[in-house]
Scaffold this motif. Structure first.
Motif, PDB file in Angstrom:
ATOM      1  N   ASP A 186       1.529  -1.060   0.288  1.00 57.06           N
ATOM      2  CA  ASP A 186       0.198   0.141   0.053  1.00 57.06           C
ATOM      3  C   ASP A 186       0.723   1.194   0.146  1.00 57.06           C
ATOM      4  O   ASP A 186       1.483   1.647   1.099  1.00 57.06           O
ATOM      5  CB  ASP A 186      -0.830   0.159   0.926  1.00 57.06           C
ATOM      6  N   THR A 245       1.136   3.478   3.192  1.00 56.00           N
ATOM      7  CA  THR A 245       1.112   2.878   4.977  1.00 56.00           C
ATOM      8  C   THR A 245       2.400   1.573   4.528  1.00 56.00           C
ATOM      9  O   THR A 245       3.334   1.658   6.048  1.00 56.00           O
ATOM     10  CB  THR A 245      -0.244   2.051   5.832  1.00 56.00           C
ATOM     11  N   LEU A 281      -4.522   6.981   9.625  1.00 60.80           N
ATOM     12  CA  LEU A 281      -4.128   5.415   8.800  1.00 60.80           C
ATOM     13  C   LEU A 281      -2.578   5.430   8.763  1.00 60.80           C
ATOM     14  O   LEU A 281      -2.195   3.684   9.533  1.00 60.80           O
ATOM     15  CB  LEU A 281      -4.603   5.580   7.350  1.00 60.80           C
ATOM     16  N   ALA A 297      -1.545   1.580  11.149  1.00 64.12           N
ATOM     17  CA  ALA A 297      -0.424   0.938  10.465  1.00 64.12           C
ATOM     18  C   ALA A 297       0.801   0.922  11.118  1.00 64.12           C
ATOM     19  O   ALA A 297       1.280  -0.608  11.476  1.00 64.12           O
ATOM     20  CB  ALA A 297       0.277   1.204   9.310  1.00 64.12           C
ATOM     21  N   ARG A 301      -3.206  -3.828   4.778  1.00 63.50           N
ATOM     22  CA  ARG A 301      -4.452  -2.786   4.416  1.00 63.50           C
ATOM     23  C   ARG A 301      -4.708  -3.718   3.569  1.00 63.50           C
ATOM     24  O   ARG A 301      -4.599  -3.507   2.177  1.00 63.50           O
ATOM     25  CB  ARG A 301      -3.586  -1.360   4.163  1.00 63.50           C
ATOM     26  N   ASP A 330     -10.386   1.650   5.610  1.00 62.01           N
ATOM     27  CA  ASP A 330      -9.729   1.491   6.593  1.00 62.01           C
ATOM     28  C   ASP A 330     -10.078   0.718   7.591  1.00 62.01           C
ATOM     29  O   ASP A 330     -10.050  -0.088   8.717  1.00 62.01           O
ATOM     30  CB  ASP A 330     -10.733   2.680   7.791  1.00 62.01           C
ATOM     31  N   PHE A 356      -8.193  -3.382   7.678  1.00 64.74           N
ATOM     32  CA  PHE A 356      -6.931  -3.907   8.194  1.00 64.74           C
ATOM     33  C   PHE A 356      -7.196  -5.292   7.736  1.00 64.74           C
ATOM     34  O   PHE A 356      -8.082  -5.931   8.490  1.00 64.74           O
ATOM     35  CB  PHE A 356      -5.686  -3.430   8.867  1.00 64.74           C
TER      36      PHE A 356
END
Length: 751
Positions: free
Chosen positions: A320, A323, A375, A379, A394, A398, A400
């Motif tokens: 990602d 993050t 976020l 993370a 992720r 939002d 995970f």
């Protein structure tokens, strides 16, 4: 010592320019022969008048003086041929002295006349050679005419004729030979200098090795690569400069010597003088040398930047961007690997699915930047809460996921509770609406998933919604041995709910406008699916993956295609005859005969031009079966439909799909658009995508255009279309017509 071949002649050798000027290396043997001629006539018995030998000696001294004077001048002048011209009277005097009063007929010194002729043939011009030839004939004929018999008889005429022929015929031939040799020497010198320059100034490193791998010579680029001077590398083995612990160079050279005559390529790491590793590409071949035998020539190219770029692309494909965590693609790959392990060795480990509570309020109230920062922080909390052998990802928005590769149910519950506690504790230190952010976690062990014979990710998702329905900020663990399954499974009977939505026509389509950047006109829209369920408008992220897993997605896509074409027919009939719709297709629908039939039937039923329908396929959809996707796209293209490759750049194989699939539009992934006005890297990636798409005759669409600055960058970089909240949010058809279609302004919606 480094061996060097230079274009400049070494001391003591004769270059072509020395030959043309009659340098010392050439003059010395001619002078020795001339002097020997004078010494010979002075040896007893000597009966010629003393003044003849004395005049010859003076003449020879004058020749030497003129030669020295000509050499002092930097350029050629009239002095250069003069010493040779004076050698003709000198040869006549020596010839006469050697004849001892009996004339040329008894003299053996006539051969001295060759000295000036050869000298001019080698050093002079064609004009000067003709003068020398005339002087040679005059030197031989003059005594016969002036003195005559008995000293000079008829035989001297024959001698004069023979030497005249030598001067007039053979000397020019000799001169041509000398000139040819001079030209060849010059060409060889120029070629050698060019090779030297190419070697020394090559932009990449070049090293010459002996068969044992020791360095004979390197160029400047090679020396710069490792941070040394060229002489400091000579004599060392090339492998000495490799990163310690690696043996790739030895293997490379070993294979090269085994397969002589072939070019071999490989990659390795050099360790420079500063202790830094340099990733290089080696291209080597064995060449023969007449003096040194076999030589290994190695071309060394620094590919560190390319390696970093490829590593970055590979990282982007699996991580990602915001993050730095694993993305959905990487997570699903790790999950499949772990499931294989469970099938071989028995179920072990657990899966945690986490969703943030009240996160949408952070974005709506504090802005997306605040949401992004939150976020990133969460993370980091997740990373610190698991072991290095576990995987945290992720999945989107939002949401995970945490894969605990080796743990019991109690361990999974403890980790989940720790995560919830840490997120709540961190949020408590924040201001505003962010204080209310918590986490709901669903935990499922792989043993529990095996007992329910269900997909572990779907079970974790349902269990997570149990946590939300229990009041949020909760952990719910699907107990092993509990046959009831997740409580949300009732909600969560998504298969039944989706089937009911299809039967009761409870799906809705929203349209998001797409603007032609060149004209500023809303020329098309993307069709987005929603589900109306118990008064809630459910986004596709909540149910599409379940529909895909249970095989309902082709039916959903068929409904979407039919309703989209119905709305498109209304739009083109009542508002804009050239308007186009972009309709997303699931990877499970690509190549499905029912979908193809639905597209053809709907186009016919609603009377829509196929060119107005743009079918969107995401990279992840194309990954499943490239051949099937290509065949499907080919058939739809023949029908007249256009194709768009969605989320371009999100996958590592983006350009592969662009090459092998039929696409008319490339939709640049929002990860490269959202911050393109702030990130030079994102802007460079956008520029490269636009350039490649333009060269291939494809048009580009930028997603996530949310600010005027982003739109301006897209315009400057040549993007064709823009889509995002700045252009407009997804809205129902009637509202879309009122907001974005000029013909509908001031009029009621067309029902």
């Amino acid at each position: 010592m480094r061996r060097r071949v230079s274009g400049t002649a070494a001391p003591g050798s004769s270059s072509p320019s020395d030959l043309r000027r009659g340098g010392p290396a050439l003059a010395v043997p001619f002078g020795i022969v001339a002097a020997l001629g004078l010494v010979t006539v002075l040896l007893p018995p000597y009966s010629s008048p003393w003044w003849v030998a004395g005049l010859a000696a003076v003449m020879l001294a004058l020749v030497v003086a003129l030669y020295v004077a000509s050499r002092r001048r930097p350029e050629r002048s009239w002095l250069d041929p003069m010493p040779a011209y004076l050698l003709f009277p000198y040869a006549a005097l020596v010839n006469d002295a050697a004849g001892a009063g009996s004339g040329g007929s008894s003299s053996g010194m006539t051969v001295l006349i060759l000295i000036p002729i050869l000298w001019i043939a080698i050093t002079g011009t064609r004009h000067q050679l003709w003068i020398a030839s005339g002087l040679a004939v005059a030197t031989l004929v003059a005594p016969v005419l002036l003195i005559g018999p008995p000293e000079y008889t008829l035989g001297d005429w024959r001698r004069a004729l023979m030497w005249g022929a030598v001067a007039l015929i053979i000397a020019p031939v000799l001169q041509r030979i000398v000139r040819d040799l001079e030209r060849q020497s010059r060409r060889a010198r120029v070629s050698n200098e060019r090779v030297e320059k190419l070697f020394d100034d090559a932009p990449h490193g070049v090293a010459l090795l002996d068969p044992s791998g020791s360095i004979i010579r390197v160029n400047i680029s090679m020396a710069v690569l490792v941070g040394l001077d060229p002489p400091d590398m000579v004599g060392h083995r090339l492998a000495d400069f490799e990163t310690p612990g690696e043996t790739r160079i030895e293997d490379h050279l070993g294979r090269l010597m085994l397969y002589r005559g072939e070019s071999l390529q490989s990659e390795c790491n050099f360790r420079d003088s500063g202790g830094n590793d340099v990733h290089v590409s080696l291209s080597s071949t064995v060449v023969g040398d007449a003096q040194m035998g076999e030589i290994i020539m190695v071309n060394v190219v620094d590919i560190s930047d390319r390696r970093r770029y490829l590593d970055r692309l590979a990282h982007l494909a699996d991580h990602d961007v915001l993050t730095g965590l694993a993305n959905r693609r990487r997570f699903e790959s790790e999950l499949d690997r772990h499931l294989d392990r469970c099938r071989r060795h028995g179920p072990t480990g657990a899966l945690l699915l986490l969703d943030l509570d009240n996160f949408k309020q952070v974005n709506d109230t504090l802005g997306h930047n605040a949401g992004d920062q939150l976020l990133v922080t969460i993370a980091g909390l997740l990373r610190r809460s698991i072991r290095s052998t576990d995987v945290v990802a992720r999945l989107g928005g939002d949401e995970f996921a945490v894969l605990l590769t080796d743990c019991e149910q109690s361990d999974a519950a403890r980790v989940a509770e720790l995560v919830v506690e840490r997120i709540a504790t961190h949020a408590a230190t924040l201001d505003g609406v962010a204080r209310r952010v918590t986490a709901s976690v669903g935990a499922v062990t792989f043993r529990a998933a095996a007992e329910h014979a269900a997909d572990v990710l779907a079970l974790a998702d349902m269990t997570m919604y149990d946590a939300k329905e229990a009041g949020r900020n909760q952990v719910v663990v699907l107990s092993e041995g509990d046959e009831r399954g997740p409580r949300t499974a009732a909600r969560l009977q998504w298969q039944s709910r989706i089937e009911a939505a299809l039967a009761e026509d409870r799906f809705e389509l929203h349209l998001q406008p797409i603007m032609d950047i060149g004209t500023g006109r809303i020329s098309s829209a993307e069709v987005l699916l929603r589900l109306r369920d118990e008064g809630e408008l459910v986004p596709p992220s909540r149910f599409v993956y379940i529909a895909e897993r249970v095989g309902l997605m082709p039916q959903v896509d068929a409904w979407v295609v039919d309703k989209s074409l119905e709305l498109l027919a209304r739009m083109r009939r009542d508002h804009d005859p050239s308007f186009e719709f972009e309709v997303n297709l699931s990877g499970h629908s690509i190549g499905n005969p029912d979908i193809e039939r639905a597209i053809v039937d709907s186009l016919t039923t609603h009377g829509v031009d196929p060119s107005a329908l743009i079918l969107e396929i995401t990279e992840t959809a194309a990954v499943a079966d490239v051949a099937l996707a290509r065949t499907f796209a080919g058939r739809m293209t023949e029908l007249g439909c256009a194709f768009a490759l969605d989320d371009f750049g999100a996958g590592f194989g983006s350009f592969y799909y662009l090459k092998h699939l039929f696409f008319d539009y490339v939709k640049i992934d929002g990860e490269f658009v959202a911050h393109v006005h702030e990130s030079a890297v994102d802007r460079t990636i956008m520029r490269s995508i636009v350039g490649i798409a333009r060269d291939l005759g494809k048009r580009t669409v930028a997603e996530f255009v949310s600010e005027p600055e982003i739109l301006e960058v897209c315009r400057e970089e040549g993007v064709d279309f823009a889509q995002g909240y700045l252009i407009g949010k997804p809205v129902p058809f009637d509202q879309f017509v009122l907001e974005f279609m000029p013909s509908a302004i001031g009029s009621a919606p067309n029902e």
